[in-house]
Design a protein around this motif. Structure first.
Motif, PDB file in Angstrom:
ATOM      1  N   LEU A  38      -4.292  -3.984  -4.895  1.00 40.00           N
ATOM      2  CA  LEU A  38      -3.237  -3.134  -5.468  1.00 40.00           C
ATOM      3  C   LEU A  38      -2.105  -3.979  -6.054  1.00 40.00           C
ATOM      4  O   LEU A  38      -1.576  -3.667  -7.126  1.00 40.00           O
ATOM      5  N   ASP A  88       0.841  -1.204   0.000  1.00 46.42           N
ATOM      6  CA  ASP A  88       0.000   0.000   0.000  1.00 46.42           C
ATOM      7  C   ASP A  88       0.881   1.262   0.000  1.00 46.42           C
ATOM      8  O   ASP A  88       0.635   2.204  -0.759  1.00 46.42           O
ATOM      9  N   HIS A 113      -5.671   3.116  -7.464  1.00 44.71           N
ATOM     10  CA  HIS A 113      -6.575   3.078  -6.305  1.00 44.71           C
ATOM     11  C   HIS A 113      -8.058   3.137  -6.683  1.00 44.71           C
ATOM     12  O   HIS A 113      -8.853   2.395  -6.107  1.00 44.71           O
ATOM     13  N   HIS A 163      -7.295  -4.368   0.784  1.00 41.29           N
ATOM     14  CA  HIS A 163      -6.959  -3.273  -0.140  1.00 41.29           C
ATOM     15  C   HIS A 163      -5.651  -3.546  -0.896  1.00 41.29           C
ATOM     16  O   HIS A 163      -5.586  -3.446  -2.127  1.00 41.29           O
ATOM     17  N   HIS A 210       0.956   4.114  -2.868  1.00 40.97           N
ATOM     18  CA  HIS A 210       0.668   5.548  -2.659  1.00 40.97           C
ATOM     19  C   HIS A 210       1.743   6.426  -3.294  1.00 40.97           C
ATOM     20  O   HIS A 210       1.450   7.444  -3.912  1.00 40.97           O
TER      21      HIS A 210
HETATM   22 ZN    ZN Z   1      -3.915   2.619  -0.473  1.00 39.74          ZN
END
Ligand code: ZN
Ligand code: NZQ
Length: 388
Positions: A283, A192, A265, A279, A196
């Protein structure tokens, strides 16, 4: 470099034992606290007892059971507790899910209508209770940003509420709290964080050299320390570097001078809204597929820079370097034990077209992403992520 404003009001208290400041800091906001936490990890690790002992002079109300991918129903419950009990402050003890639920609760507590209306129209957020955080998993950066990602279980929408009123007032970041994370959650956090940074790195405006160079440092930090933290959960150096990397990755520092919408995202959020997957699993599957889909002669130099600076790829030809960089992302995800295709997690193609439409409708994918994507493009990306 684009013009930007940068104002992040969150007070970060980083380090071993930094939680001791909690009573003194919370006292500034009042005495009635809503304590929000997840499915029980804080009870198993002893953190619940630590917080209870530190806050023994406060009146504590509790909202336990916040689920990963926090649900609107939990927000409604939390807002009701706040209104019924004149809560002064919301304290999240947990990860992104608890923090995001707490932010939405803090806004909903000051709003007369249904909390979902705030997500659909953030201008309706006129006030929010102050928010404090004790962070137990580093991944989302929610501890120092104003975003709250909430799932509406009835409409299968997973959308972000984002307004400056939702910055936490204070976040306690003690890397030793990460020691109890299962390896799978350490891996999920790393993916994650990396995503980002990539979402911001792959935004138009190649002139923000300082921001891109800082992004490369954060990505290298994750690549260096995630495997160490998985192998040695109590390695303080690894945990502390990852914890600060996650905060910096999404506190707006790495978007300064850049601009545009995120690419992966918005697609992942639609997938986890329908399938309630972790999540970062979404990704990990989608990122290399998106990279392969959008790479072309017009952007190969940026992909090549990513490959050379972050992954130490040495190919002199830009397209070859770019392709090697994508392979590095795939291999890294695999080395962390993340799946590489939807088929590995039982997701089939029936909803792909519908999800693609929704991803484009609810985001800036079609107008402002690095490579603009139509519903047909997103659908193709989802099909390409199916695997065998
Ligand atoms: Zn994220
Ligand atoms: O629920 P408990 O029992 O506490 O267990 C949690 C949960 O099962 C466990 N855990 C957390 N800290 C632990 C621990 N287990 C042992 N020891 C510890 N120290 O880890 C599991 C995952 O927790 P969660 O809070 O769901 O993880 P994360 O921080 O990754 O948050 C994910 C949510 O944040 C959203 C995601 O979409 C997802 O809903 N995001 C929020 C963002 C933001 N606010 O800026 C941006 C992100 O892109 C993301 O969309």
């Amino acid at each position: 470099m684009n013009d930007f404003s940068f104002h992040v009001p969150t007070d970060i208290r980083f380090g071993r034992g930094s939680i001791v400041c909690l009573p003194g800091e919370l006292k500034k906001y009042g005495s009635r606290i809503l304590l929000v936490y997840g499915g029980g990890s804080i009870k198993r690790t002893g953190l619940y007892d630590t917080v209870s002992e530190l806050l023994r002079e406060f009146e504590i109300f509790e909202l336990p059971g916040i689920e990963p991918n926090p649900k609107l129903s939990s927000v409604r419950s939390g807002a009701k507790i706040c209104k019924d009990n004149k809560i002064d402050m919301v304290l999240a003890v947990g990860g992104g899910s608890c923090i995001d639920a707490s932010k939405h609760i803090a806004a909903a507590a000051c709003y007369e209508g249904d909390p979902w209306e705030l997500v659909l129209d953030r201008s309706k957020v006129k006030n929010a209770l102050p928010i404090a955080v004790v962070l137990t998993i580093c991944a989302t950066g929610s501890e120092m940003n104003p975003g709250a990602v909430i799932s509406n279980e009835d409409s299968h929408e997973k959308l972000e509420l984002n307004t400056p009123l939702l910055y936490p007032a204070i976040s306690i970041c003690d890397p030793t709290y990460l020691y109890t994370l299962p390896a799978s959650q350490t891996a999920a956090g790393a993916v994650d964080i990396l995503s980002h940074v990539m979402e911001q790195y792959f935004q138009p405006n190649d002139g923000a050299y300082i921001t891109d160079t800082m992004s490369e440092a954060v990505m290298k930090t994750v690549i260096k320390y995630a495997p160490i933290a998985m192998e040695r959960p109590d390695d303080y150096e690894a945990r502390s570097n990852l914890m600060w990397a996650s905060t910096i990755a999404l506190n707006h520092l790495l978007t300064a001078g850049k601009g545009g919408a995120w690419s992966v995202h918005p697609i992942e959020h639609v997938v986890s809204a329908y399938y309630d997957i972790t999540h970062a699993v979404g990704l990990a599957i989608l990122t290399p597929v998106w990279m392969r889909y959008v790479l072309d002669d017009t952007n190969k130099a940026r992909f090549a820079r990513f490959a050379r600076e972050v992954w130490e790829v040495r190919e002199s030809d830009d397209m070859e370097a770019a392709e090697k960089g994508i392979e590095c992302v795939s291999s890294f995800n695999k080395s962390l034990g993340m799946p590489a295709s939807f088929s590995e997690i039982g997701i089939t193609s029936e909803l792909f077209d519908k999800m693609a439409e929704e991803a484009v409708r609810t985001s800036g994918l079609a107008e402002r992403s690095y490579v603009k994507l139509t519903p047909e493009d997103v659908s193709q990306i989802l099909y390409n992520a199916r695997g065998l």
